[in-house]
Enzyme design. Structure first.
Site, PDB file in Angstrom:
ATOM      1  N   LEU A 177       0.695  -1.222   0.011  1.00 19.74           N
ATOM      2  CA  LEU A 177      -0.091  -0.064   0.003  1.00 19.74           C
ATOM      3  C   LEU A 177       0.818   1.284   0.036  1.00 19.74           C
ATOM      4  O   LEU A 177       1.815   1.124   0.664  1.00 19.74           O
ATOM      5  CB  LEU A 177      -0.876  -0.156   1.443  1.00 19.74           C
ATOM      6  CG  LEU A 177      -2.127  -0.912   1.295  1.00 19.74           C
ATOM      7  CD1 LEU A 177      -2.571  -0.916   2.607  1.00 19.74           C
ATOM      8  CD2 LEU A 177      -3.082  -0.578   0.382  1.00 19.74           C
ATOM      9  N   ASP A 178       0.508   2.448  -0.612  1.00 18.52           N
ATOM     10  CA  ASP A 178       1.130   3.661  -0.587  1.00 18.52           C
ATOM     11  C   ASP A 178       1.323   4.110   1.121  1.00 18.52           C
ATOM     12  O   ASP A 178       0.512   3.673   1.861  1.00 18.52           O
ATOM     13  CB  ASP A 178       0.242   4.685  -1.250  1.00 18.52           C
ATOM     14  CG  ASP A 178       0.636   4.664  -2.783  1.00 18.52           C
ATOM     15  OD1 ASP A 178       1.423   3.881  -3.276  1.00 18.52           O
ATOM     16  OD2 ASP A 178      -0.071   5.307  -3.644  1.00 18.52           O
ATOM     17  N   PRO A 179       2.199   4.925   1.253  1.00 14.08           N
ATOM     18  CA  PRO A 179       2.453   5.054   2.763  1.00 14.08           C
ATOM     19  C   PRO A 179       1.421   5.915   3.393  1.00 14.08           C
ATOM     20  O   PRO A 179       1.092   5.795   4.535  1.00 14.08           O
ATOM     21  CB  PRO A 179       3.661   6.020   2.592  1.00 14.08           C
ATOM     22  CG  PRO A 179       4.456   5.761   1.262  1.00 14.08           C
ATOM     23  CD  PRO A 179       3.306   5.163   0.465  1.00 14.08           C
TER      24      PRO A 179
END
Length: 275
Positions: A20-22
Site C-alpha cells: 500500500l502507498d505510505p
C-alpha cells in the site's frame, strides 16, 4: 507488517500480497510459510479502494504528501461532470504510473530517481478498472470527491486522481486512500495489528491459503495421490478435470498443490506444491 509478524510468530517465511502507498490504510494480506508461493495468484484478485480526490491543484507525488501546486479554481465542477469524467476511466485503459512509484526505469526505481531530482516519466501501461463510482461530492473552491474503485493489479489510484483532475481541467491529486477489500477479504474482517499480541493469536486468525486464490476447479487427492503430488509427479484423478488452472486438495481438505490437466495423459500435473 511482515517484519513484525515474522518476529512475533517465529515463522521462517512471511510475505505480503501487495503493498500500500505510505498514506494508505486497509486490507493487507499476509502470507505464512509455503503460502508465500501463492502471492502471484493473489495479485490476480480485484482490489476495492475508497479514495478521496482533491481538485484544483496537482502534486509532484500525485497525492497529499507531495508538493502541492494550484492549477485552477474547481468551483465550476458539479457532481454530474465529475461522475461523467470518472466513468471514462472504466475498462482496460492506459495509465502512466506516478513518478514517485516503484516501477523501474533503466533498471532503477522511479521514486529513487525522482527523489534525486531527476525528471522522470514512467511509460504508460495497461491496467483494468472494473468500476469507478462517485459516492459523494463536495463542491466549491476546495472541491473533493469520494470514490469507490474496483481494479486489477498495478493500478495506481494516485494516477487516477491526477488523470481525472486533468480531464476536468482543474488538476487533481489523491487525498486519502483505504483498501476496503482484496478479493474476498474485506476491511470488516481484517485484524488490526494491535490485536495480534502473540503467535497463538495470529494462528487463531489464519485463513486457508486458497482464500486468496482466484476461481479454480478443485480436484481431490487420496493419500497415495497426495504422496505422489508432493514429489512433483502427475496423477490420474477422477472425475477428470477440465482445462484451466486447478487446485488439488488432500482428503482432509488441505490445499496440496496448484497445477493443470494434461488432456493427453488425462492426469493432474502439479506446478506449485505446498509443504
Amino acid at each position: 507488517m511482515v517484519r513484525r509478524l515474522r518476529t512475533l510468530t517465529g515463522a521462517r517465511k512471511v510475505g505480503h500480497a501487495g503493498t500500500l502507498d505510505p498514506l494508505a490504510t486497509g486490507v493487507l494480506p499476509i502470507l505464512f510459510e509455503s503460502a508465500t508461493r501463492l502471492a502471484d495468484f493473489a495479485h490476480l484478485l480485484p482490489k476495492t479502494y475508497l479514495a478521496e480526490i482533491r481538485f484544483g491543484a496537482r502534486s509532484n507525488t500525485d497525492d497529499a504528501e507531495g508538493v502541492i501546486e494550484p492549477v485552477a479554481d474547481p468551483s465550476r465542477l458539479d457532481r454530474e461532470s465529475v461522475a461523467a469524467g470518472l466513468a471514462g476511466f472504466v475498462g482496460r485503459i492506459e495509465q502512466r504510473p506516478p513518478a514517485f512509484s516503484a516501477v523501474k526505469i533503466d533498471g532503477q526505481r522511479s521514486y529513487r530517481l525522482a527523489r534525486a531530482g531527476e525528471e522522470v516519466e514512467p511509460e504508460a501501461r495497461e491496467v483494468v478498472i472494473e468500476s469507478a463510482l462517485l459516492l459523494d461530492f463536495d463542491p466549491g473552491p476546495h472541491a473533493t470527491a469520494q470514490v469507490e474503485v474496483v481494479c486489477g493489479s498495478g493500478t495506481y489510484l494516485r494516477a487516477l486522481a491526477r488523470d481525472l483532475g486533468q480531464r476536468l481541467g482543474v488538476g487533481g491529486y489523491l487525498g486519502r486512500l483505504v483498501r476496503s477489500a482484496y478479493g474476498p477479504l474485506s476491511l470488516a474482517d481484517a485484524v488490526p495489528m494491535g490485536d495480534l499480541t502473540d503467535a497463538a493469536t495470529v494462528e487463531k486468525h489464519l485463513l486457508p491459503p486458497e482464500t486468496i486464490l482466484p476461481e479454480m476447479e478443485r480436484v481431490r487427492l487420496n493419500l497415495d495421490q497426495e504422496a505422489m503430488v508432493r514429489q512433483g509427479r502427475a496423477v490420474r484423478v477422477l472425475p477428470e478435470p477440465g482445462p484451466g488452472p486447478l487446485r488439488a486438495h488432500a482428503e482432509d481438505g488441505r490445499l496440496v498443490a496448484l497445477g493443470h490437466a494434461d488432456p493427453l495423459r488425462r492426469t493432474f500435473v502439479p506446478e506449485k506444491v505446498l509443504v
